[in-house]
Design an enzyme around this catalytic site. Structure first.
Site, mmCIF file in Angstrom:
data_model
loop_
_atom_site.group_PDB
_atom_site.id
_atom_site.type_symbol
_atom_site.label_atom_id
_atom_site.label_comp_id
_atom_site.label_asym_id
_atom_site.label_seq_id
_atom_site.Cartn_x
_atom_site.Cartn_y
_atom_site.Cartn_z
ATOM 1 N N SER A 224 -10.830 23.707 23.673
ATOM 2 C CA SER A 224 -10.645 22.630 22.699
ATOM 3 C C SER A 224 -9.291 21.947 22.862
ATOM 4 O O SER A 224 -8.320 22.538 23.322
ATOM 5 C CB SER A 224 -10.752 23.170 21.274
ATOM 6 O OG SER A 224 -11.901 23.947 21.117
HETATM 7 N N1 SAH Z 1 -12.344 28.264 21.284
HETATM 8 C C1 SAH Z 1 -12.710 27.997 22.627
HETATM 9 C C2 SAH Z 1 -13.643 26.814 22.696
HETATM 10 C C3 SAH Z 1 -14.767 27.093 23.591
HETATM 11 S S1 SAH Z 1 -16.101 25.945 23.498
HETATM 12 C C4 SAH Z 1 -11.484 27.784 23.471
HETATM 13 O O1 SAH Z 1 -10.421 27.570 22.891
HETATM 14 O O2 SAH Z 1 -11.552 27.864 24.688
HETATM 15 C C5 SAH Z 1 -17.231 26.773 22.445
HETATM 16 C C6 SAH Z 1 -17.646 28.159 22.853
HETATM 17 O O3 SAH Z 1 -18.685 28.558 21.959
HETATM 18 C C7 SAH Z 1 -18.231 28.282 24.250
HETATM 19 O O4 SAH Z 1 -17.565 29.288 24.954
HETATM 20 C C8 SAH Z 1 -19.700 28.643 24.011
HETATM 21 O O5 SAH Z 1 -20.241 29.486 25.007
HETATM 22 C C9 SAH Z 1 -19.612 29.344 22.678
HETATM 23 N N2 SAH Z 1 -20.878 29.399 21.935
HETATM 24 C C10 SAH Z 1 -21.820 28.436 21.804
HETATM 25 N N3 SAH Z 1 -22.842 28.868 21.042
HETATM 26 C C11 SAH Z 1 -22.527 30.147 20.682
HETATM 27 C C12 SAH Z 1 -23.191 31.131 19.908
HETATM 28 N N4 SAH Z 1 -24.383 30.931 19.352
HETATM 29 N N5 SAH Z 1 -22.583 32.329 19.761
HETATM 30 C C13 SAH Z 1 -21.371 32.578 20.308
HETATM 31 N N6 SAH Z 1 -20.708 31.687 21.062
HETATM 32 C C14 SAH Z 1 -21.270 30.483 21.249
#
Ligand code: SAH
Length: 210
Positions: free
Chosen positions: A60
């Site tokens: 993000s």
């Molecule tokens: N906070 C992270 C943002 C990653 S993007 C960072 O700072 O890097 C969002 C993340 O949510 C992704 O890694 C994706 O795989 C995860 N995600 C999406 N759906 C999900 C679910 N149902 N359960 C757990 N993780 C999920």
């Protein structure tokens, strides 16, 4: 590119753009965001943009990380916090420096493993990891004073609301092509929802990936 000066510049910009919580700004200043990216992307780590981390997911944008963290901490300290969507682990690392314990759920196993290694390297030990579908939260460890989701559902999963402690709050992007950050606070009477900024997150997806 990854120098203290570029980090200072980023934090100054976040403050200009309305981030007020000094503890949050201090943690963003001291957390090495470049360690959460592949080498090819690391030189852009201190720009205020989202960056790819593989598996069609993104780290993000710093402003969003700061804003969500600030909203989560707004009503006072949060001891036990659940994060949905570990991704690179950057938001996890920020949280781990501001609350007592972080429980983080990720559906894509290789991302989770990399995040775990990075946080170990940074000696952040107050984090527990789970490979699962975050739609269901992590009931065994709940209730939580705070829940933060970094992936967007179309509607808020009921399980997340049920895992909030009284006084606890959930910060979550909600929607499809148009999304807004929502802050849901639980009181003894029920839930109070506030809709804040327009945002753009990857979708909360069902199931897990090995
Ligand atoms: N906070 C992270 C943002 C990653 S993007 C960072 O700072 O890097 C969002 C993340 O949510 C992704 O890694 C994706 O795989 C995860 N995600 C999406 N759906 C999900 C679910 N149902 N359960 C757990 N993780 C999920």
């Amino acid at each position: 590119m990854t120098s203290q000066r570029t980090r200072e510049r980023l934090v100054a910009r976040l403050a200009e753009q309305g981030i007020r919580n000094q503890a949050v700004l201090d943690v963003l200043r001291s957390t090495p965001r470049h360690l959460f990216l592949d080498e090819a992307m690391a030189h852009r780590a201190y720009e205020d943009i989202a960056l790819p981390i593989g598996f069609q997911q993104t780290l993000s944008q710093p402003w969003v990380v700061a804003r969500m963290t600030e909203l989560l901490l707004e009503l006072g300290p949060r001891n036990r916090v659940l994060e949905i969507g570990t991704g690179s682990g950057y938001q996890t690392a920020v949280l781990a420096q501001l609350v007592d314990e972080v429980f983080t759920v990720e559906r894509i196993r290789p991302l989770q493993e990399r995040a775990r290694q990075r946080l170990r390297q940074l000696k952040l030990r107050n984090v527990r990891y789970r490979h699962a579908d975050g739609h269901f939260g992590w009931a065994e460890e709940g209730p939580y004073d705070g829940i933060l989701s970094t992936a967007a559902p179309e509607t808020i999963p009921e399980e997340l609301l049920q895992q909030l402690a009284p006084g606890g709050c959930l910060v979550i992007p909600v929607g499809g092509s148009a999304q807004h950050l929502q802050v849901v606070t639980r009181s003894h009477e029920g839930f109070d929802t506030r809709i804040v900024d327009a945002v753009r997150f990857v979708p909360l997806r069902p199931g897990t990936v090995k």
